[in-house]
Design a protein around this motif. Structure first.
Motif, short mmCIF file in Angstrom:
data_model
loop_
_atom_site.label_atom_id
_atom_site.label_comp_id
_atom_site.label_asym_id
_atom_site.label_seq_id
_atom_site.Cartn_x
_atom_site.Cartn_y
_atom_site.Cartn_z
N MET A 1 15.39 -51.03 70.33
CA MET A 1 16.26 -50.57 71.39
C MET A 1 15.54 -49.46 72.16
N ARG A 2 15.75 -49.45 73.47
CA ARG A 2 15.19 -48.39 74.30
C ARG A 2 16.31 -47.67 75.05
N ILE A 3 16.33 -46.35 74.91
CA ILE A 3 17.31 -45.50 75.58
C ILE A 3 16.59 -44.75 76.69
N ALA A 4 17.15 -44.78 77.89
CA ALA A 4 16.61 -44.03 79.03
C ALA A 4 17.57 -42.90 79.36
N VAL A 5 17.02 -41.72 79.64
CA VAL A 5 17.83 -40.57 80.03
C VAL A 5 17.27 -40.01 81.32
N THR A 6 18.14 -39.78 82.32
CA THR A 6 17.69 -39.08 83.53
C THR A 6 17.20 -37.72 83.07
N TYR A 7 16.04 -37.28 83.57
CA TYR A 7 15.35 -36.18 82.90
C TYR A 7 14.76 -35.18 83.88
N GLU A 8 14.98 -33.89 83.58
CA GLU A 8 14.34 -32.81 84.32
C GLU A 8 14.29 -31.58 83.41
N ASN A 9 13.09 -31.13 83.09
CA ASN A 9 12.89 -29.92 82.27
C ASN A 9 13.70 -29.93 80.97
N GLN A 11 16.42 -31.40 80.28
CA GLN A 11 17.85 -31.58 80.48
C GLN A 11 18.17 -32.94 81.10
N ILE A 12 19.42 -33.35 80.97
CA ILE A 12 19.90 -34.56 81.65
C ILE A 12 20.02 -34.24 83.13
N PHE A 13 19.26 -34.94 83.97
CA PHE A 13 19.33 -34.71 85.41
C PHE A 13 20.67 -35.23 85.91
N GLN A 14 21.32 -34.48 86.81
CA GLN A 14 22.71 -34.72 87.16
C GLN A 14 22.96 -35.66 88.33
#
Length: 134
Positions: A1-9, A11-14
């Motif tokens: 399984m692959r999980i992608a998270v919006t990312y910045e520093n 943290q979850i990018f909003q």
């Protein structure tokens, strides 16, 4: 399984549609076996669903995400956990522990007015305006 998270520093990018990086987590037997940060190479709103599909993401954890992008995730077969904040790593840990909340309305569609102090899209009570399903 692959999980992608919006990312910045870390943290979850909003803002899903303006995501410049995703952190991808490869998971086997409930454990993270690989992590990598990948750039979107300028792909915007419409192209991000295809980007994630090509990256073989099964799950997306993000902050705010519009209705069109939500539908694109569904069409791509990617399970969406929107409306999240905080550490990307902690969100993935919560997903693996099955304690992450799947927000049914991770964004507001009423940006024609000023939000009041402390207003949080996706998890609030609205009195004088229409917010999605509540």
């Amino acid at each position: 399984m692959r999980i992608a998270v919006t990312y910045e520093n870390g943290q979850i990018f909003q803002h899903f549609g303006r995501t410049e990086q995703f952190k991808l987590y490869d998971v086997a037997d409930g454990k993270i076996i690989n992590e990598q940060v990948v750039g979107t190479m300028g792909a915007g709103h419409g192209a991000l669903a295809g980007f994630l599909k090509n990256a073989q993401a099964d799950v997306l954890i993000c902050g705010g995400i519009g209705g069109g992008a939500q539908m694109a995730m569904q069409e791509a077969g990617i399970t969406l956990y929107g409306g999240n904040m905080g550490s990307a790593d902690e969100a993935v840990a919560a997903f693996l522990a099955q304690t992450i909340v799947q927000n049914e309305n991770p964004t507001c569609d009423h940006h024609d007015h000023e939000h009041g102090e402390g207003h949080s899209c996706g998890d609030h009570s609205c009195g004088s305006h229409n917010c999605g399903n509540h």
